[in-house]
Design a protein around this motif. Structure first.
Motif, mmCIF file in Angstrom:
data_model
loop_
_atom_site.group_PDB
_atom_site.id
_atom_site.type_symbol
_atom_site.label_atom_id
_atom_site.label_comp_id
_atom_site.label_asym_id
_atom_site.label_seq_id
_atom_site.Cartn_x
_atom_site.Cartn_y
_atom_site.Cartn_z
ATOM 1 N N LEU A 272 0.778 -1.148 0.234
ATOM 2 C CA LEU A 272 0.131 0.152 -0.069
ATOM 3 C C LEU A 272 0.943 1.211 -0.014
ATOM 4 C CD1 LEU A 272 -2.595 -1.018 2.466
ATOM 5 C CD2 LEU A 272 -3.152 -0.292 0.004
ATOM 6 N N LEU A 273 2.052 1.255 0.876
ATOM 7 C CA LEU A 273 2.669 2.321 0.873
ATOM 8 C C LEU A 273 3.444 2.680 -0.463
ATOM 9 C CD1 LEU A 273 4.271 1.895 4.437
ATOM 10 C CD2 LEU A 273 2.812 3.859 3.662
ATOM 11 N N ASP A 274 3.679 1.852 -1.304
ATOM 12 C CA ASP A 274 4.656 2.049 -2.427
ATOM 13 C C ASP A 274 3.775 1.812 -3.937
ATOM 14 O OD1 ASP A 274 6.769 2.423 -0.849
ATOM 15 O OD2 ASP A 274 7.160 0.241 -0.876
ATOM 16 N N GLY A 275 2.455 1.403 -3.524
ATOM 17 C CA GLY A 275 1.625 1.156 -4.780
ATOM 18 C C GLY A 275 2.251 0.370 -5.576
ATOM 19 N N LEU A 276 2.925 -0.856 -5.135
ATOM 20 C CA LEU A 276 3.533 -1.888 -5.600
ATOM 21 C C LEU A 276 2.911 -2.917 -6.600
ATOM 22 C CD1 LEU A 276 6.445 -3.007 -3.185
ATOM 23 C CD2 LEU A 276 6.564 -1.298 -5.383
ATOM 24 N N ASP A 277 3.389 -3.215 -7.518
ATOM 25 C CA ASP A 277 2.711 -4.245 -8.415
ATOM 26 C C ASP A 277 3.135 -5.739 -8.156
ATOM 27 O OD1 ASP A 277 1.989 -6.181 -10.253
ATOM 28 O OD2 ASP A 277 3.069 -5.022 -12.027
ATOM 29 N N PRO A 278 2.596 -6.430 -7.278
ATOM 30 C CA PRO A 278 3.313 -7.670 -6.704
ATOM 31 C C PRO A 278 3.884 -8.812 -7.959
ATOM 32 C CG PRO A 278 0.964 -7.561 -6.395
ATOM 33 C CD PRO A 278 1.004 -6.281 -6.956
ATOM 34 N N ILE A 279 3.169 -8.443 -9.153
ATOM 35 C CA ILE A 279 3.625 -9.488 -10.126
ATOM 36 C C ILE A 279 5.105 -9.044 -10.419
ATOM 37 C CG2 ILE A 279 3.350 -10.289 -12.512
ATOM 38 C CD1 ILE A 279 0.420 -10.110 -12.239
ATOM 39 N N ALA A 280 5.283 -7.819 -10.791
ATOM 40 C CA ALA A 280 6.622 -7.349 -11.040
ATOM 41 C C ALA A 280 7.482 -7.769 -9.802
ATOM 42 C CB ALA A 280 6.583 -5.892 -11.227
ATOM 43 N N LEU A 281 7.194 -7.555 -8.615
ATOM 44 C CA LEU A 281 7.898 -7.901 -7.294
ATOM 45 C C LEU A 281 8.360 -9.252 -7.606
ATOM 46 C CD1 LEU A 281 8.397 -5.784 -5.262
ATOM 47 C CD2 LEU A 281 6.636 -6.805 -4.024
ATOM 48 N N THR A 282 7.385 -10.348 -7.808
ATOM 49 C CA THR A 282 7.522 -11.677 -7.807
ATOM 50 C C THR A 282 8.643 -12.126 -8.801
ATOM 51 O OG1 THR A 282 5.561 -11.931 -6.557
ATOM 52 C CG2 THR A 282 6.738 -13.796 -7.917
ATOM 53 N N LEU A 283 8.352 -11.291 -10.084
ATOM 54 C CA LEU A 283 9.332 -11.767 -11.331
ATOM 55 C C LEU A 283 10.627 -11.545 -10.926
ATOM 56 C CD1 LEU A 283 6.902 -10.700 -14.195
ATOM 57 C CD2 LEU A 283 7.601 -13.162 -13.396
ATOM 58 N N HIS A 284 10.917 -10.734 -10.055
ATOM 59 C CA HIS A 284 12.480 -10.298 -9.463
ATOM 60 C C HIS A 284 13.004 -12.028 -9.130
ATOM 61 C CE1 HIS A 284 12.429 -6.351 -9.958
ATOM 62 N NE2 HIS A 284 11.835 -6.137 -8.870
ATOM 63 N N ASP A 285 12.097 -12.724 -8.888
ATOM 64 C CA ASP A 285 12.660 -14.241 -8.216
ATOM 65 C C ASP A 285 12.335 -15.127 -9.076
ATOM 66 O OD1 ASP A 285 13.539 -13.518 -5.526
ATOM 67 O OD2 ASP A 285 11.266 -13.446 -4.915
ATOM 68 N N ALA A 286 12.214 -14.779 -10.602
ATOM 69 C CA ALA A 286 11.935 -15.784 -11.780
ATOM 70 C C ALA A 286 13.021 -16.970 -11.736
ATOM 71 C CB ALA A 286 12.062 -15.133 -12.974
ATOM 72 N N ASP A 287 14.179 -16.482 -11.555
ATOM 73 C CA ASP A 287 15.337 -17.611 -11.420
ATOM 74 C C ASP A 287 15.124 -18.696 -10.087
ATOM 75 O OD1 ASP A 287 16.426 -16.334 -13.620
ATOM 76 O OD2 ASP A 287 17.934 -15.515 -12.535
ATOM 77 N N LEU A 288 14.509 -18.033 -9.065
ATOM 78 C CA LEU A 288 14.437 -18.809 -7.870
ATOM 79 C C LEU A 288 13.170 -19.861 -8.314
ATOM 80 C CD1 LEU A 288 16.136 -18.993 -5.366
ATOM 81 C CD2 LEU A 288 14.396 -17.414 -4.471
ATOM 82 N N ILE A 289 12.272 -19.538 -8.731
ATOM 83 C CA ILE A 289 11.042 -20.171 -9.072
ATOM 84 C C ILE A 289 11.561 -21.248 -9.777
ATOM 85 C CG2 ILE A 289 8.814 -20.047 -10.099
ATOM 86 C CD1 ILE A 289 8.705 -16.974 -9.087
ATOM 87 N N ALA A 290 12.068 -20.923 -11.104
ATOM 88 C CA ALA A 290 12.543 -21.965 -11.956
ATOM 89 C C ALA A 290 13.484 -23.035 -11.259
ATOM 90 C CB ALA A 290 13.445 -21.417 -13.272
ATOM 91 N N ALA A 291 14.289 -22.796 -10.615
ATOM 92 C CA ALA A 291 15.241 -23.506 -10.042
ATOM 93 C C ALA A 291 14.290 -24.620 -8.827
ATOM 94 C CB ALA A 291 16.345 -22.958 -8.830
ATOM 95 N N PHE A 292 13.215 -24.086 -8.160
ATOM 96 C CA PHE A 292 12.225 -24.679 -7.488
ATOM 97 C C PHE A 292 11.785 -25.742 -8.415
ATOM 98 C CE2 PHE A 292 8.297 -25.535 -5.486
ATOM 99 C CZ PHE A 292 8.566 -25.789 -4.128
#
Ligand code: SF4
Lengths: 465, 206
Positions: B165-185
């Motif tokens: 809420l404070l940053d008006g963040l887009d959670p998808i963009a935030l999660t996509l920073h972890d794309a490599d981690l998700i792929a490894a998982f």
């Protein structure tokens, strides 16, 4: 160190990483969508220039706004329903996901077709933009309802950012009496602990009464966990569940089956597992139940009078419910005339539910002037019911026999029962105007609904067996 | 989709002090007429707000229709606010109507998440302070406090929701920073749980 709960095991196995002290990035194995909310999620994602990350994990069905009248097509009674159907179809085709379209034998209510086709499996995580996704926890999966934005997130990343819920075990001791069904147990629990009674918790149902339930009855029970405001519900999978899945469309094949079952056998809470809350319910005290008000927690035993108005804010809500429902405090519900009976929904429209209602309707007819409707939960349930002649029993009794879908479980501007009409219904929500503007809904089991349809007023089904 | 960040909200607060206000009441299903996230404000609380929904004749007895609350950005509720269907339309309709915060005794969890993702601040407070909020209310998310008429009460929002809420963040963009981690998982999981992946591969998938 104490042992782990079933929920802990599912959570840990799907945790990609923790995001903060309360929240983790959770891997999502299956995503279900329907035309009411799925089309919008796929469309919004595409408009943001994002792709569905793994279309093989995504299944779409048509259930919420499609008509259930015989000979239906894309045209709907709901004024703009066609748009939901065609846009969802277009979005599903564009995304390359699996679609169970109208006319597909696998079409049906999302929480009915998922177990039927083994899209949900024990040990999986599954999400759907629909609050009754908790139904599928009955199979030992961590399955929960989400909003549209979260659906977009799951489609784009195959993960969700999830705040870890607290854990709660509801141990149901003893056995249900013959007259009481899983629906009665569900209503008994919400009446006992209230419609916010499990807020923020994942509820594990356990105990001998749960073990004794059939797989379909467990789904009825878990279906109503959202009426407790639970995050979701869970039941540890057992041999009944393994046998249920064997040979279904998306179940593990022969080469993987033994591995799968070996994994599933570990999906139990350890004997020394600690839950944040524990509640015990004595199944022996459960009797046929019915809702009298406009929240599922406003439910009573069929033989009890409508409760009086209480003091304070709860009393205010009760007075409002009395007025809306047209019932008087202190009066019995038994004998109250009804205008319609509805057998359907993800709560109580599987084959075993239809069998139980048909057993009461066999050789009987519904009361004159009463509107009675049966809507099978899926096209497959419909076909199986027809193969054993249940449709004929319903028709002979004076019931409309419909195509599969959500139908009049909820009112979306299409078909409804009308203002002031009193409906006895196997569905899960009795909110104001849920089944039509001003419609009065009484929630009950398929047996109670069938028997009341015959009588023309609310009755105890025990006299009709 | 990103939204306007929420740090503070200062406004009169509309008292809709009922328990179990469900999403069907917030936006009736019949008001969700198109496959869109907009065009919903008119249908907000339609079943309560209008004497006649077709002609949109307002019910003068419904609190939202009182002149005194025109333009208010805060809505007050009771327990279990937003129960029922998971429809995000409830949050979209409230946001489109102009609400930026809801203060209630408790929230349904799905609805709570939907609020946060659409720039509405959900504040859980006890019944007593809620009943006292009958002047201009000031909510500050940075200090997690609600103030009104010289009194102040703390509230708590989880870290993730607060940050969003404070940053008006887009959670998808935030999660996509972890794309490599998700792929490894997934690479690891695909081998460890063949049975969960195999049914989705090959001829069965159509
Ligand atoms: S049957 Fe009713 S409760 Fe179930 S998914 Fe459909 S509309 Fe929702």
């Amino acid at each position: 160190m104490s042992g782990l709960t079933l929920f802990d095991k599912l959570w840990d196995a799907h945790s990609v990483r923790s995001l903060d002290t309360q929240t983790a990035l959770i891997a999502i194995d299956r995503i279900l969508l329907h035309e009411r909310t799925g089309g919008i999620a796929m469309k919004a994602l595409a408009e943001d220039g994002r792709a569905v990350r793994d279309p093989a994990r995504v299944f779409v069905t048509m259930d919420h706004v499609v008509d259930t009248l015989p000979g239906r097509g894309d045209r709907t009674i709901m004024p703009t329903g066609t748009q939901f159907i065609t846009q969802t179809r277009e979005a599903a085709l564009a995304a390359g996901v699996t679609l169970f379209d109208l006319g597909d034998p696998r079409q049906g209510i999302v929480h009915v077709i998922s177990p039927e086709n083994a899209i949900v499996l024990p040990g999986l995580t599954l999400v759907c933009p629909d609050s009754h996704t908790c139904t599928q926890g009955a199979l030992g999966a961590l399955a929960w309802g989400i909003g549209s934005s979260e659906a977009e997130h799951a489609l784009a990343t195959n993960t969700l950012r999830v705040k870890r819920p607290a854990t709660m075990r509801i141990t149901v001791t003893g056995l249900l009496p013959d007259a009481a069904t899983a629906k009665d147990l569900a209503l008994h629990i919400v009446a006992t602990i209230g419609s916010a009674g499990a807020r923020g918790h994942v509820v594990e149902y356990a105990g001998p009464a749960i073990a004794a339930l059939s797989v379909e009855e467990r789904m009825t029970l878990c279906n109503m966990a959202t009426e407790l405001a639970a995050f979701t519900a869970l039941i540890a999978p057992d041999e009944k569940v393994f046998a249920y899945f064997k040979g279904r469309s998306y179940a593990p094949g022969a080469s993987q089956w033994d591995d799968a079952v070996a994994h599933w056998r570990c999906l139990v809470s350890d004997p020394d597992a600690q839950f944040d809350r524990e509640i015990a319910i004595d199944a022996g005290n459960v009797a046929p139940m019915i809702s009298w008000g406009t929240s599922p927690e406003q439910s009573i035993r069929l033989d009890q009078p409508v409760p009086a108005t209480l003091a304070g804010p709860a009393g205010h809500a009760a007075a409002r419910s009395h007025a809306y429902m047209g019932v008087d405090a202190g009066s019995p519900l038994i004998g109250l005339p009804i205008d319609a009976a509805f057998i359907g929904s993800c709560t109580n429209a599987r084959l075993s539910d239809l069998r139980k209602a048909a057993a009461i309707l066999q050789g009987r007819t519904v009361a004159p002037g009463l509107r009675a409707i049966c809507v099978p939960g899926s096209s497959r349930v419909k076909a199986e019911a027809e193969a054993e002649g249940l449709d004929q029993i319903f028709r002979d009794a004076g019931f409309e026999w419909r195509e599969a879908g959500c139908s009049m479980c909820f009112f979306a501007g299409g078909e409804s029962f009308g203002a002031g009409e009193r409906v006895i219904s196997t569905t899960n929500r009795n909110f104001e105007s849920r089944q039509g503007h001003g419609t009065r809904t009484h929630l009950a089991s398929p047996e109670t609904v069938a028997a009341s349809a015959v009588a023309g007023h609310i009755v105890d089904p025990r006299g009709y067996r | 989709m990103a939204f306007q960040p929420v740090r503070t909200v200062t406004s009169a607060a509309v008292p809709l002090l009922r328990d179990n206000i469900d999403t069907d009441a917030i936006i009736p299903s019949r008001e969700m007429k198109s496959v869109a996230k907009t065009g919903l404000a008119d249908g907000l609380f339609a079943g309560w707000r209008y004497l006649d929904e077709k002609t949109r004749t307002p019910d003068p007895a419904f609190v939202l229709n009182a002149q005194r609350w025109a333009g208010a950005q805060i809505l007050l509720g009771g327990q279990n606010f937003g129960c029922g269907s998971s429809r995000e339309h409830a949050a979209w309709a409230l946001a489109e109507y102009g609400f930026r915060a809801i203060i209630a005794e408790s929230f349904n969890p799905i609805f709570h998440g939907n609020c946060v993702r659409n720039g509405i601040l959900p504040v859980a407070l006890d019944a007593v302070p809620i009943a006292a909020l009958d002047a201009v209310v000031h909510i500050d998310l940075t200090t997690q406090t609600v103030a009104c008429a010289g009194q102040e009460w703390p509230f708590h929002l989880d870290e993730e929701s607060r940050a969003m809420l404070l940053d008006g963040l887009d959670p998808i963009a935030l999660t996509l920073h972890d794309a490599d981690l998700i792929a490894a998982f997934e690479t690891h999981d695909r081998a460890a749980r063949r049975w969960a992946w195999e049914p989705l591969e090959g001829s069965l998938h159509d």
